[in-house]
Structures are given as structure tokens and as C-alpha cells.
Design an enzyme around this catalytic site. Sequence first.
Site, PDB file in Angstrom:
ATOM      1  N   ASN A 141       0.785  -1.233   0.000  1.00  0.00           N
ATOM      2  CA  ASN A 141       0.000   0.000   0.000  1.00  0.00           C
ATOM      3  C   ASN A 141       0.817   1.283   0.000  1.00  0.00           C
ATOM      4  OD1 ASN A 141      -1.786  -2.048   2.003  1.00  0.00           O
ATOM      5  ND2 ASN A 141      -2.849  -1.146   0.288  1.00  0.00           N
ATOM      6  N   MET A 170      -6.805   3.963   0.781  1.00  0.00           N
ATOM      7  CA  MET A 170      -5.914   2.802   0.690  1.00  0.00           C
ATOM      8  C   MET A 170      -4.479   3.296   0.458  1.00  0.00           C
ATOM      9  SD  MET A 170      -7.795   0.043   1.115  1.00  0.00           S
ATOM     10  CE  MET A 170      -9.491  -0.515   0.980  1.00  0.00           C
ATOM     11  N   CYS A 171      -3.994   3.177  -0.776  1.00  0.00           N
ATOM     12  CA  CYS A 171      -2.586   3.479  -1.046  1.00  0.00           C
ATOM     13  C   CYS A 171      -2.256   4.967  -0.927  1.00  0.00           C
ATOM     14  CB  CYS A 171      -2.189   2.950  -2.419  1.00  0.00           C
ATOM     15  SG  CYS A 171      -2.253   1.146  -2.494  1.00  0.00           S
ATOM     16  N   VAL A 172      -3.204   5.843  -1.240  1.00  0.00           N
ATOM     17  CA  VAL A 172      -2.923   7.268  -1.120  1.00  0.00           C
ATOM     18  C   VAL A 172      -2.802   7.637   0.363  1.00  0.00           C
ATOM     19  CG1 VAL A 172      -3.567   9.586  -1.854  1.00  0.00           C
ATOM     20  CG2 VAL A 172      -4.253   7.631  -3.244  1.00  0.00           C
ATOM     21  N   THR A 207       0.438   6.024   1.922  1.00  0.00           N
ATOM     22  CA  THR A 207       1.627   6.780   1.514  1.00  0.00           C
ATOM     23  C   THR A 207       1.731   8.092   2.278  1.00  0.00           C
ATOM     24  OG1 THR A 207       1.641   5.750  -0.676  1.00  0.00           O
ATOM     25  CG2 THR A 207       2.740   7.885  -0.469  1.00  0.00           C
TER      26      THR A 207
END
Length: 198
Positions: free
Chosen positions: A95, A125-127, A130
Amino acid sequence: MEITGNAALLVVDVQKGFLETERWGARNEPDADARIAALIDGWRASGRPVVFVRHDSAEPGSPLRPGYPGNDFQDYVEERRGQGGGGLLVTKTVNSAFYGTPDLDGWLRAAGIGQLAVVGVQTNMCVETTARMGGNLGYDVLFVLDATYTFDLVGPFGWRLGADALARATAVSLHGGGFARVVRTEEVLGALGAGGGG
């Protein structure tokens, strides 16, 4: 808002696989793609670096798996990658873009970059992951909420949240928890146009 002269724009997972609506369901922020495009254009015009992040899913059957058309960036992103030297490409299987190849943290630190603006898919999720990790690592993170989108999701106990509710939860957690400053595209573009404070 101040945007440093070398702030990096992280464009996370804007891939064709997310256009397969039968898999993902209803999404929010229908104008997010136009905003992402405008931010890439604004970043490029200002001479600041752009990082393109691609999820290479290891899950069999995933629309984001390498070798499948869904792994490719959406056309408007790929067209912009082809301009101005392409920008850094980071690939990942988890992620966070900070657990990808090449080492994003190492690249940013070597370039003396301390501020990041994060956009892309999926908001929660991934945003979000990060952005959280960027905050943990000491970066000044701008989370451009309306330049992200996500999808309705079912969790434990049969709980279901719509995409808008998930995005709001992400915004409250990131901003309220001090991981990132949640902002909107219009104010970011305005800061870029004003010279960003150097």
C-alpha cells in the site's frame, strides 16, 4: 499555503484497472481525474518534480497485475509521463509508495525534498498509507483530497461505508492526527501560480 520550490507531486496508482467498475463499484469525486491532470500540468509548468507510482499487484486475477492492461496508467497520466522527461517511476506491491522500487525516501532525501503533495487512487488505501508514512518520516505532506477517489467498501460485521464517508474518514484521520494537511486542488494550484513561496 506555501509550496516549496522543489516540492514533489506523488501521483499514486492512477491505473486502468480502477476503471473496471464491475469490480470496484460506485466511486466518489467524478472530477478527480481532471484535477489530477491539472496538478501534474501545474507541477510540470513550475519545474517541480513529479513521481508516478504504479501498483504491481501480486494478487492473481487483480486488474492491477503486471502484464494485464489494467496495470497501465490511465491514458491522461501516461500522456503526461511522456512529457518533460517522464518523472520518477516507483513500482510497488504493497500500500505504501515508500515500500517500492526505487527507494522513494532515499530519492527524496538525496534531492533535498521535504514537502510532498499526494494525489491518486484509492483515497483510503494506497494514497492514505503513503501520506501517513510520509508524515511518519518527517515530510510536510499535503493530501489533496479532491484529487483522490475511492469506492464503496464492506468491512467487518457487515458494515458498509460509501466512498464519500470513507474519504471523509481519511481526511479527518490524516488532518486531525497530524499526518498531513488536507487541502483542495484549487488552493494548491493557486499557491503554485503565486510562485509557491520558493
